[in-house]
Write a protein that holds these residues in place. Structure first.
Motif, mmCIF file in Angstrom:
data_model
loop_
_atom_site.group_PDB
_atom_site.id
_atom_site.type_symbol
_atom_site.label_atom_id
_atom_site.label_comp_id
_atom_site.label_asym_id
_atom_site.label_seq_id
_atom_site.Cartn_x
_atom_site.Cartn_y
_atom_site.Cartn_z
ATOM 1 N N THR A 28 -52.388 -7.217 -44.120
ATOM 2 C CA THR A 28 -52.340 -8.534 -44.773
ATOM 3 C C THR A 28 -53.483 -9.102 -45.403
ATOM 4 O O THR A 28 -53.523 -9.475 -46.527
ATOM 5 C CB THR A 28 -51.673 -9.482 -43.854
ATOM 6 N N PRO A 43 -58.084 -11.544 -34.375
ATOM 7 C CA PRO A 43 -56.913 -11.660 -35.327
ATOM 8 C C PRO A 43 -57.566 -12.020 -36.629
ATOM 9 O O PRO A 43 -56.622 -12.051 -37.647
ATOM 10 C CB PRO A 43 -55.982 -12.844 -34.639
ATOM 11 N N THR A 44 -58.745 -12.732 -37.016
ATOM 12 C CA THR A 44 -59.169 -12.998 -37.933
ATOM 13 C C THR A 44 -60.557 -12.126 -38.414
ATOM 14 O O THR A 44 -61.170 -11.913 -37.578
ATOM 15 C CB THR A 44 -59.455 -14.502 -38.181
ATOM 16 N N PHE A 77 -54.168 -5.990 -33.908
ATOM 17 C CA PHE A 77 -53.655 -6.584 -35.265
ATOM 18 C C PHE A 77 -53.709 -5.773 -36.435
ATOM 19 O O PHE A 77 -54.195 -6.320 -37.290
ATOM 20 C CB PHE A 77 -54.444 -7.922 -35.395
ATOM 21 N N ASP A 127 -51.144 -5.494 -38.374
ATOM 22 C CA ASP A 127 -50.322 -5.873 -39.574
ATOM 23 C C ASP A 127 -51.319 -7.160 -40.230
ATOM 24 O O ASP A 127 -51.251 -6.910 -41.448
ATOM 25 C CB ASP A 127 -49.117 -6.549 -38.977
ATOM 26 N N LYS A 128 -51.696 -7.766 -39.305
ATOM 27 C CA LYS A 128 -52.756 -8.766 -40.056
ATOM 28 C C LYS A 128 -53.988 -8.127 -40.713
ATOM 29 O O LYS A 128 -54.292 -8.673 -41.705
ATOM 30 C CB LYS A 128 -53.376 -9.635 -38.826
#
Length: 577
Positions: free
Chosen positions: A431, A393-394, A425, A427-428
């Protein structure tokens, strides 16, 4: 014959001799209106439409979500702008808008209407369809979902179709979404076709001559080096390979092989750039009205010119932009002529990194971005921007630094591939691209505001030279005066692209009366494309624009703007009344 250029304000008119300017300008007028003045209203040509300042003016505007319906006779007086951009302008002002455009590859993780809407709300400017994957029916459904999204929700997402190309590819992995190759495993690459289930750890290859061309001892790279194998044995049509660098194998991944430290490319060089399948895909793209076609493994400008002639000869094909993917040694060798022939370029770093030494990729990226900027062609930086976010996620800090560098180089657009197509992920990941772009752009404006990048003249025709000089001057004035926005009224988008090329500190509002041009402008740095019906009368256009934008809360009285037009080839400086 004597010429003069008129600079006019409400209180005085100055005349300067023509010799004071380096190049002639058709019209170069500065109109500075005091904040308390009343801007003269000029009636619109469409008598059936209400005037912008009437009490019913809101009825002529397209609402952000596409409802209520706007009557066809009123539509010509309205103005279309992307919903997300409109919200940013209202909430944070002109300076907050993002200049770098974002492209998302659509795949199983993002093909639904709700997922596409989430990407559009997150800042997606262009949806990319990779024709290596999926059926044409699947791609058709995605295209129509994006079009529906634009119509119903007020977005302006463009569609890019990416051809497969005729380089060597893996097959479809027997229907599996992916396969994991572990260190020390032996896999079989074969040109055999399988009617039933294939043997374990067996991968089909698209090129019939693969088993003859590859040799024992060669190094096989999958997807630009994401997985590596050593060729250890050849048995008829089968090539046995030992995994030396483990990783994820994806369907239709590109294959290259190296021998004695050099890329083996003789056979690849004989393959056509546009395959028979690609031509069928291109016909499909024309029929579906895509905005861009990205051509894989471009070797020369001749390929681009041939495709553009093909598109121009077909109804609707002339509106499609051709993007050259720079991902081979040949494309680097013929870089300038390829970019000149195309409508833009993509730095496809994954496959490029499989054909040149890895340490040369950053320099190649910087060169491609620089050449595109000089030649006024939009450039996309692609491949593995946030690769780790397919599973996590990161992003890694190194990936963030890589994205930051692409933004700092003033690339027009950044592209997500597997991160948005099949990642966990999407969308992330989008972003991250958006937030990093905004932060680096703000840093650039704060620290490098007056840094000028010299740009060579690119026009030969007299009229084009005038447009180029006007846009150069408008951008310089915008920086020196600290204006809030540059307004560009353009029918074909060329003058808007010239302003974008100069990378002014303020956003660029590009007004065009053609929906296809509006979507294509969504690929270029700093441009906020609007659809607006306008006339040859600039004062009428400005009256109309100010009224409509003020009624939507996107500008306010006192804002300072510069307006340029490719109809009158003029510059006007004014405060919004």
């Amino acid at each position: 014959m004597s010429h003069s250029i008129q600079f006019s304000t409400p209180s005085r008119t100055l005349h300067l001799p023509h010799s004071r300017l380096h190049r002639p300008l058709s019209s170069f007028s500065f109109r500075q209106f005091p904040l308390t003045s009343t801007f003269k209203h000029t009636s619109l040509r469409a008598s059936s439409s209400p005037s912008p300042d009437s009490s019913s003016s809101s009825s002529v505007l397209h609402s952000p979500n596409g409802t209520p319906a706007v009557k066809s006779e009123e539509r010509s007086s309205g103005i279309d702008v992307d919903t997300v951009t409109e919200a940013e302008l209202k909430e944070n002002g002109f300076r907050s808008t993002r200049r770098t455009k974002l492209i998302c590859t659509i795949g199983p993780a993002t093909c639904g209407f709700e997922q596409l809407e989430a990407l559009a709300e997150g800042g997606m400017n262009v949806a990319r369809l990779n024709m290596c994957h999926g059926t044409r029916d699947w791609h058709r459904n995605v295209i129509r979902s994006v079009r529906r999204l634009n119509e119903e929700k007020g977005f302006a997402v463009a569609i890019m179709m990416d051809t497969e190309g005729s380089e060597i590819h893996m097959g479809d992995l027997g229907g599996e979404a992916s396969a994991k190759a572990e260190d020390g495993e032996v896999w079989t690459f074969t040109v055999r076709a399988f009617d039933a289930s294939r043997p374990q750890r067996t991968i089909s290859v698209s090129y019939d001559g693969f088993a003859e061309d590859v040799r024992v001892g060669d190094e096989l790279l999958v997807d630009g080096g994401m997985v590596r194998f050593d060729v250890i044995e050849k048995i008829g049509p089968d090539v046995k390979c030992l995994c030396t660098d483990p990783g994820l194998l994806l369907p239709r991944a590109n294959l290259t092989f190296w021998r004695d430290g050099s890329l083996v490319r003789e056979r690849n060089a004989m393959l056509p750039t546009i395959s028979s399948k690609d031509w069928l895909d291109i016909d499909f793209g024309i029929a579906e009205g895509v905005d861009f076609i990205a051509v894989s493994f471009v070797k020369s400008a001749e390929v681009i010119n041939h495709l553009k002639s093909y598109l121009a000869a077909r109804p609707g094909g002339g509106d499609i932009g051709v993007i050259a993917k720079i991902e081979s040694i040949d494309s680097l060798t013929n870089l300038e002529e390829i970019i000149l022939a195309s409508d833009g370029a993509m730095v496809a770093r994954g496959d490029l990194g499989a054909q040149i030494p890895l340490e040369q990729v950053p320099a190649a990226q910087q060169k491609i971005v620089k050449v595109c900027r000089e030649l006024n062609k939009p450039v996309i930086v692609a491949s593995q921007l946030l690769e780790s976010m397919i599973e996590y996620p990161t992003p890694t800090r190194a990936e963030v630094a890589d994205v930051s560098e692409a933004v700092r180089q003033r690339s027009d657009a950044l592209m997500l591939s597997g991160e948005s197509a099949m990642g966990q992920f999407p969308d992330k990941a989008l972003t991250v691209l958006r937030s990093v772009s905004l932060r680096i752009e703000r840093w650039w404006r704060e620290e490098k505001r007056y840094e000028a990048t010299p740009l060579q003249a690119i026009s030969s025709a007299s009229s084009d030279k005038i447009s180029e000089e006007i846009c150069n001057s408008a951008s310089k004035m915008a920086n020196n005066l600290g204006v809030d926005a540059v307004f560009v009224y353009t029918k074909n988008g060329h003058m808007a692209s010239l302003v974008s090329r100069c990378r002014p500190d303020c956003p660029i509002f590009a007004f065009t009366n053609t929906t296809s041009v509006r979507r294509r402008l969504n690929l270029q740095w700093g441009l906020i494309p609007f659809r607006l019906s306008f006339s040859e009368d600039m004062e009428s256009n400005l009256n109309k624009t100010f009224s409509l934008l003020k009624s939507r809360g996107m500008i306010k009285s006192g804002d300072l703007v510069i307006a340029v037009s490719d109809m009158l080839q003029s510059i006007q400086v004014m405060n919004v009344p």
